[in-house]
Design an enzyme around this catalytic site. Structure first.
Site, PDB file in Angstrom:
ATOM      1  N   HIS A 202       0.860  -1.182   0.000  1.00 58.45           N
ATOM      2  CA  HIS A 202       0.000   0.000   0.000  1.00 58.45           C
ATOM      3  C   HIS A 202       0.903   1.241   0.000  1.00 58.45           C
ATOM      4  O   HIS A 202       1.110   1.892   1.018  1.00 58.45           O
ATOM      5  CB  HIS A 202      -0.907  -0.004   1.236  1.00 58.45           C
ATOM      6  CG  HIS A 202      -1.941   1.082   1.216  1.00 58.45           C
ATOM      7  ND1 HIS A 202      -3.279   0.841   1.330  1.00 58.45           N
ATOM      8  CD2 HIS A 202      -1.836   2.426   1.092  1.00 58.45           C
ATOM      9  CE1 HIS A 202      -3.958   1.974   1.289  1.00 58.45           C
ATOM     10  NE2 HIS A 202      -3.086   2.957   1.141  1.00 58.45           N
TER      11      HIS A 202
ATOM     12  N   GLU B 144      -9.820  16.314   9.390  1.00 55.38           N
ATOM     13  CA  GLU B 144      -9.391  16.034   8.022  1.00 55.38           C
ATOM     14  C   GLU B 144     -10.414  16.607   7.055  1.00 55.38           C
ATOM     15  O   GLU B 144     -11.621  16.429   7.236  1.00 55.38           O
ATOM     16  CB  GLU B 144      -9.262  14.532   7.776  1.00 55.38           C
ATOM     17  CG  GLU B 144      -8.908  14.189   6.331  1.00 55.38           C
ATOM     18  CD  GLU B 144      -8.945  12.702   6.053  1.00 55.38           C
ATOM     19  OE1 GLU B 144      -7.911  12.168   5.636  1.00 55.38           O
ATOM     20  OE2 GLU B 144     -10.007  12.076   6.258  1.00 55.38           O
TER      21      GLU B 144
ATOM     22  N   GLU C 113      -6.637  16.409   0.040  1.00 61.89           N
ATOM     23  CA  GLU C 113      -6.739  15.914   1.415  1.00 61.89           C
ATOM     24  C   GLU C 113      -5.850  16.773   2.306  1.00 61.89           C
ATOM     25  O   GLU C 113      -4.670  16.970   2.005  1.00 61.89           O
ATOM     26  CB  GLU C 113      -6.303  14.452   1.512  1.00 61.89           C
ATOM     27  CG  GLU C 113      -7.252  13.476   0.836  1.00 61.89           C
ATOM     28  CD  GLU C 113      -6.835  12.031   1.039  1.00 61.89           C
ATOM     29  OE1 GLU C 113      -5.684  11.797   1.495  1.00 61.89           O
ATOM     30  OE2 GLU C 113      -7.635  11.132   0.738  1.00 61.89           O
TER      31      GLU C 113
ATOM     32  N   ARG D  85      -4.706  17.255   6.356  1.00 62.08           N
ATOM     33  CA  ARG D  85      -4.685  16.713   7.710  1.00 62.08           C
ATOM     34  C   ARG D  85      -3.544  17.360   8.491  1.00 62.08           C
ATOM     35  O   ARG D  85      -2.624  17.930   7.904  1.00 62.08           O
ATOM     36  CB  ARG D  85      -4.468  15.193   7.690  1.00 62.08           C
ATOM     37  CG  ARG D  85      -5.548  14.415   6.973  1.00 62.08           C
ATOM     38  CD  ARG D  85      -5.224  12.932   6.940  1.00 62.08           C
ATOM     39  NE  ARG D  85      -4.133  12.635   6.033  1.00 62.08           N
ATOM     40  CZ  ARG D  85      -3.522  11.451   5.963  1.00 62.08           C
ATOM     41  NH1 ARG D  85      -3.883  10.482   6.785  1.00 62.08           N
ATOM     42  NH2 ARG D  85      -2.552  11.239   5.092  1.00 62.08           N
TER      43      ARG D  85
END
Length: 581
Positions: A107, A297, A442, A444
């Site tokens: 991953h 997030e 994204e 965060r």
């Protein structure tokens, strides 16, 4: 160097066809990975490794990373049963001119395991997740700890901890990750303390790498490769805590803290201009969420105005409006991509990039409807069950971006500047009829790897972690992760990532912030491919780990440790030979 694979290979259709008979023939033997062709099979297409160690299963398998941008039809892959097998394997590789690459969940995006365009006929992947995956919790110590094999998943580790009332405060979203793979790239989550929140012994808001109290690795002892255990006070351990796969871990011990309940509230009705407003602005801003809850997030779909905002908070008692959950992965509409979305993806990858706005709007609509249909806008449960939310069936996209290290008080400014730049550039390209980006942004935040969080004597934080503090800027206490995703194969995508990376390296480079790569994602973008900007790989990136850091704790000292512990470069590949020569 190029990451494009142009080496002669058996076609995927041909390899799968060749492997079908081998899989059927070995199905009764127990472990049977997909597309496996055993050593000695007439269907094998790679040269057979000579005198391979007895008792270690070796098969020819396909390999693909998370985004399917690094793919091989056939790589020799073995399955060591224990640490002694790994030692035998590594000494065999040294004696026979092979390299060993640990393989976990795959991953990731980076060519840290295998490299497109590089030959793999003398490469052996060692699958750590079949046997090297034990988990043992030691709840009675100070600190409480958990010891795991390199292939143990974060799911397995946190589940075992939870049985003893323990947990981890800052977890990445995919629980499928192996612990060794997570440490290799200093995996992290989206966690900061709320204003006034007291630290809890055993926890850290930094990366998982900062939780390590002890590890065992295979290293050169002067005569051969052997096992060596490093405690956190050993200066040689700090480069191994985030190692980019430049070693082979066989055991890891992490500290843990008390488990706790959390609440996660999702909203999809706040305009991005309000959410990413400048510092001190009124309204439901990202800054206000950090102040009140610490853990947040934003997922901002392309060509839409209202991001999906998740806000986690510590909640010992279940709020009346929350739905209790008893396991992870509570957003099935995100984990299992609807047909309407995959249809659009197919058209994008076929060259119809102008439908990118429809892709973003569709995904936003799916999210709004999915949150309502699953009653997931306000959920409550144990910490791991709210922090894990990405499964293997989630949409697989490419990512570019990185980490901005800065002061907590500067969070709003960093995010506002990036959001404004991104919106302007994406609209600029839309006016030209170009759509190089079609995935979400994204955003965060998490803490840095503070040495004071470590509950045992420590030689210092992980040397080359993105979340390593800067001693010359003690006020910098936060890492802001800014990532943009895209459908693999989209024309112009990597050129856009290159433009973005260069802007980020220029903007976040001064007295208020610095920019570092997110090791598991895309970086060093050239005009056409990632990981090809030689100036960044050989100079710019190493310099970010030299600035403000003593010479015995920087990039060069870490490289010296890797080369001393593995002088024969058994744990390397052609890309790492350039990155960490």
């Amino acid at each position: 160097m190029t990451i494009r694979d142009r080496s002669p290979r058996l076609s995927r259709r041909g390899f799968l066809a060749a492997g079908a008979g081998a899989v059927a023939a070995t199905a009764v033997a127990g472990w049977t990975p997909a597309y496996a062709i055993p050593l000695g099979s007439p269907e094998a297409t790679l040269p057979a490794p000579p005198s391979f160690p007895d008792g270690i299963v070796l098969e020819q398998q396909a390999y693909q990373n998370w985004s399917k941008e690094i793919m091989f039809d056939s790589v020799w892959t073995c399955v060591p049963r224990n640490a002694d097998d790994v030692v035998r394997l590594v000494n065999w590789a040294h004696q026979n001119g092979y390299t060993i690459r640990p393989r976990g969940a795959m991953h990731g995006w980076t060519p840290l395991t295998v490299v497109n365009g590089a030959p793999v006929d003398r490469v052996i992947l060692a699958d750590t997740m079949v046997h090297l995956n034990g988990v043992n919790v030691h709840p009675g110590g100070d600190p409480a700890t958990v010891t795991a094999g390199p292939g143990a998943t974060l799911d397995a580790i946190t589940s075992a901890l939870q049985e003893h009332g323990l947990g981890l405060a800052n977890l990445p979203a995919p629980g499928v990750l192996s612990i060794a793979g997570s440490l290799a790239v200093n995996a992290h989550g989206a966690a900061l303390p709320a204003d006034g929140e007291a630290p809890v012994a055993g926890h850290t808001f930094g990366s998982l790498s900062n939780l390590v109290t002890e590890l065992t690795a295979v290293v050169w002892d002067g005569n051969a490769y052997s096992l060596r255990t490093f405690n956190r006070a050993d200066p040689d351990i700090t480069p191994l805590l985030t190692n980019l796969g430049r070693t082979f871990l066989t055991s890891v011990t992490l500290q843990a803290g008390p488990n706790y309940r959390m609440r996660c509230v999702s909203t999809t009705d706040v305009d991005w201009r309000e959410l990413f407003a400048p510092a001190g602005a009124p309204g439901r801003t990202f800054e206000s969420h950090i102040r009140e809850s610490g853990r947040a997030e934003a997922i901002w779909y392309p060509f839409t105005d209202k991001p999906w905002m998740k806000v986690w908070s510590v909640a010992p008692e279940k709020p009346a409006s929350s739905r209790e959950v008893t396991g992870p992965y509570n957003y099935p509409f995100s984990d299992n991509v609807p047909e309407s979305v995959t249809d659009i993806i197919g058209r994008i990858t076929a060259g119809n990039t102008q439908i990118a706005p429809a892709f973003g709007q569709t995904y936003y609509g799916v999210t709004v409807a999915g949150l309502a249909a699953t009653n997931s806008s306000d959920i409550w449960g144990w910490s791991k069950d709210l922090q894990f939310y990405i499964k293997a069936t989630t949409l697989r996209l490419t990512e570019g971006g990185g980490a901005v290290l800065t002061n907590r008080a500067n969070i709003a400014t960093v995010i506002h500047d990036f959001a404004q730049w991104f919106h302007e550039r994406i609209e600029h390209y839309r006016a030209l009829g170009e759509y190089p980006l079609n995935g979400p942004v994204e955003i965060r935040c998490c803490g840095l790897d503070r040495d004071e969080d470590v509950r045992v004597p420590s030689a210092g934080p992980p040397t080359i972690a993105s979340t390593r503090p800067r001693p010359d800027h003690p006020e910098w206490d936060t890492a802001i992760w800014l990532n943009v995703l895209g459908v693999p194969g989209t024309p112009g995508m990597f050129a856009f990532y290159r433009e973005m990376e260069q802007w980020m390296r220029s903007r976040y480079n001064g007295s208020d912030s610095t920019f570092r790569p997110e090791w598991s994602k895309g970086w060093a973008f050239g005009p056409e491919w990632p990981y090809t900007d030689t100036a960044i790989i050989t100079q710019g990136l190493p310099d970010t780990y030299r600035e403000g850091v003593p010479s015995d704790e920087n990039w060069d000292s870490a490289r010296a440790v890797y080369n001393r512990l593995d002088p024969h470069r058994v744990f390397s590949n052609t890309f790492m030979d350039q990155l960490l020569p």
